[in-house]
Write a protein that holds these residues in place. Sequence first.
Motif, PDB file in Angstrom:
ATOM      1  N   SER A  93       0.838  -1.200   0.000  1.00  0.00           N
ATOM      2  CA  SER A  93       0.000   0.000   0.000  1.00  0.00           C
ATOM      3  C   SER A  93       0.868   1.243   0.000  1.00  0.00           C
ATOM      4  O   SER A  93       1.984   1.241   0.550  1.00  0.00           O
ATOM      5  N   THR A  94       0.369   2.315  -0.626  1.00  0.00           N
ATOM      6  CA  THR A  94       1.134   3.553  -0.716  1.00  0.00           C
ATOM      7  C   THR A  94       0.302   4.735  -0.233  1.00  0.00           C
ATOM      8  O   THR A  94      -0.927   4.735  -0.346  1.00  0.00           O
ATOM      9  N   PHE A  95       1.008   5.746   0.275  1.00  0.00           N
ATOM     10  CA  PHE A  95       0.344   6.926   0.836  1.00  0.00           C
ATOM     11  C   PHE A  95       1.304   8.107   0.699  1.00  0.00           C
ATOM     12  O   PHE A  95       2.411   8.069   1.229  1.00  0.00           O
ATOM     13  N   ALA A  96       0.890   9.136  -0.025  1.00  0.00           N
ATOM     14  CA  ALA A  96       1.685  10.356  -0.156  1.00  0.00           C
ATOM     15  C   ALA A  96       1.037  11.479   0.634  1.00  0.00           C
ATOM     16  O   ALA A  96      -0.162  11.709   0.526  1.00  0.00           O
ATOM     17  N   ASP A  97       1.848  12.152   1.455  1.00  0.00           N
ATOM     18  CA  ASP A  97       1.347  13.293   2.236  1.00  0.00           C
ATOM     19  C   ASP A  97       2.511  14.251   2.514  1.00  0.00           C
ATOM     20  O   ASP A  97       2.917  14.427   3.665  1.00  0.00           O
ATOM     21  N   HIS A 284      -4.048   2.746  -2.224  1.00  0.00           N
ATOM     22  CA  HIS A 284      -3.147   3.811  -2.647  1.00  0.00           C
ATOM     23  C   HIS A 284      -3.828   5.156  -2.405  1.00  0.00           C
ATOM     24  O   HIS A 284      -4.922   5.416  -2.917  1.00  0.00           O
ATOM     25  N   PHE A 285      -3.161   6.027  -1.629  1.00  0.00           N
ATOM     26  CA  PHE A 285      -3.791   7.246  -1.152  1.00  0.00           C
ATOM     27  C   PHE A 285      -3.022   8.495  -1.554  1.00  0.00           C
ATOM     28  O   PHE A 285      -1.807   8.583  -1.357  1.00  0.00           O
ATOM     29  N   ASP A 286      -3.747   9.486  -2.102  1.00  0.00           N
ATOM     30  CA  ASP A 286      -3.216  10.834  -2.266  1.00  0.00           C
ATOM     31  C   ASP A 286      -4.248  11.794  -1.667  1.00  0.00           C
ATOM     32  O   ASP A 286      -5.048  11.393  -0.819  1.00  0.00           O
ATOM     33  N   PHE A 287      -4.272  13.063  -2.084  1.00  0.00           N
ATOM     34  CA  PHE A 287      -5.175  14.026  -1.460  1.00  0.00           C
ATOM     35  C   PHE A 287      -6.641  13.732  -1.740  1.00  0.00           C
ATOM     36  O   PHE A 287      -7.522  14.119  -0.971  1.00  0.00           O
ATOM     37  N   ARG A 288      -6.926  13.017  -2.823  1.00  0.00           N
ATOM     38  CA  ARG A 288      -8.321  12.680  -3.123  1.00  0.00           C
ATOM     39  C   ARG A 288      -8.865  11.658  -2.123  1.00  0.00           C
ATOM     40  O   ARG A 288      -9.996  11.789  -1.647  1.00  0.00           O
ATOM     41  N   ALA A 289      -8.055  10.680  -1.785  1.00  0.00           N
ATOM     42  CA  ALA A 289      -8.462   9.720  -0.760  1.00  0.00           C
ATOM     43  C   ALA A 289      -8.564  10.398   0.597  1.00  0.00           C
ATOM     44  O   ALA A 289      -9.454  10.088   1.397  1.00  0.00           O
ATOM     45  N   ALA A 290      -7.641  11.322   0.863  1.00  0.00           N
ATOM     46  CA  ALA A 290      -7.681  12.059   2.126  1.00  0.00           C
ATOM     47  C   ALA A 290      -8.973  12.851   2.243  1.00  0.00           C
ATOM     48  O   ALA A 290      -9.605  12.887   3.308  1.00  0.00           O
ATOM     49  N   PHE A 291      -9.404  13.483   1.152  1.00  0.00           N
ATOM     50  CA  PHE A 291     -10.638  14.251   1.190  1.00  0.00           C
ATOM     51  C   PHE A 291     -11.848  13.347   1.388  1.00  0.00           C
ATOM     52  O   PHE A 291     -12.785  13.685   2.128  1.00  0.00           O
ATOM     53  N   ALA A 292     -11.844  12.194   0.751  1.00  0.00           N
ATOM     54  CA  ALA A 292     -12.968  11.260   0.903  1.00  0.00           C
ATOM     55  C   ALA A 292     -13.127  10.871   2.371  1.00  0.00           C
ATOM     56  O   ALA A 292     -14.267  10.797   2.880  1.00  0.00           O
ATOM     57  N   LEU A 293     -12.020  10.648   3.074  1.00  0.00           N
ATOM     58  CA  LEU A 293     -12.107  10.300   4.490  1.00  0.00           C
ATOM     59  C   LEU A 293     -12.474  11.516   5.329  1.00  0.00           C
ATOM     60  O   LEU A 293     -13.328  11.429   6.233  1.00  0.00           O
TER      61      LEU A 293
END
Length: 299
Positions: A93-97, A284-293
């Motif tokens: 899994s990947t996550f950019a922040d 896989h998470f970027d700012f779009r996944a962050a906003f969804a949460l």
Amino acid sequence: MSDATPILHMLSPQKHMSPFDVNMAADAGYKVIVPYINVTLEEVTALTQDAIFSRPPNYGTRTGLFIGGKDAILALDMLDAAQKALVPPFGLSTFADPAGSFTTAAAMVACVERVLRTKFNRGWKGTKVAVFGATGVVGFASSIIAALEGAEVTLVAHRGVDRVIKSAEVSKERFGVDLIAKSGETLEQKQAIIADAEVVFAAAAAGVRVLSAEDLALAKNLLAVADVNAVPPAGVEGMELFMDGGELPGSKALGVGPLAIGDIKYKTESGLFKQMINSTEPVHFDFRAAFALARTLTA
């Protein structure tokens, strides 16, 4: 979900990995956390494949790769490189922040969305948004999130309009959004932009005053203002740290302060780490996944 030890590899193109992110990952449940510093884009593929090939395929959901730094575009490029390096059935899994900017931007947009919904019975579609600090990582991500939701977003330049023009071009190329670039270098230019805005994101550097009381008094169309700056002076005059939909002094606009945003940011970053650990498939998470949460946390 495998019972394998959750391991997180944390990549930074800078000489340090943020202690904030290390702490967040540990508190979310990662048992082994390894930072890698001064990482180049070209090195991401090899590092990713070392991480996946050293564990059985069913351990992939317990292996994470986090990308930090302070450059939004580089972080997205590294995220893309990591995903392209995966060789099924091996995965992770990947996550950019970078600089915590993606989760901060997501939290800011979600908090303002709650104010618009609960106080004005409206959403982002057609809402006029002005972003100050638009070339920074938080400004960049928040402008794209709002635009993807249908807002009319203006990027405000405080020092040379060329940089925000470039940011608008990159946003169009990568995410298909049309952002407006305007100069706000003079007081007259800035006040004209604010007077037309319905929402302002104040995402400038810490300790920089973006909106004065005089600016707010002229902004007759302004509904909501968000400020991520917790370092005095406030980015928006009269903004309180914990303000969450309260009326700004001398204005009918409603404010969302940095610690109200920070609370949702913290829960968003922690939540995404936990989703990585608990998922039955690589995520896989970027700012779009962050906003969804973040949206679910402000519902």
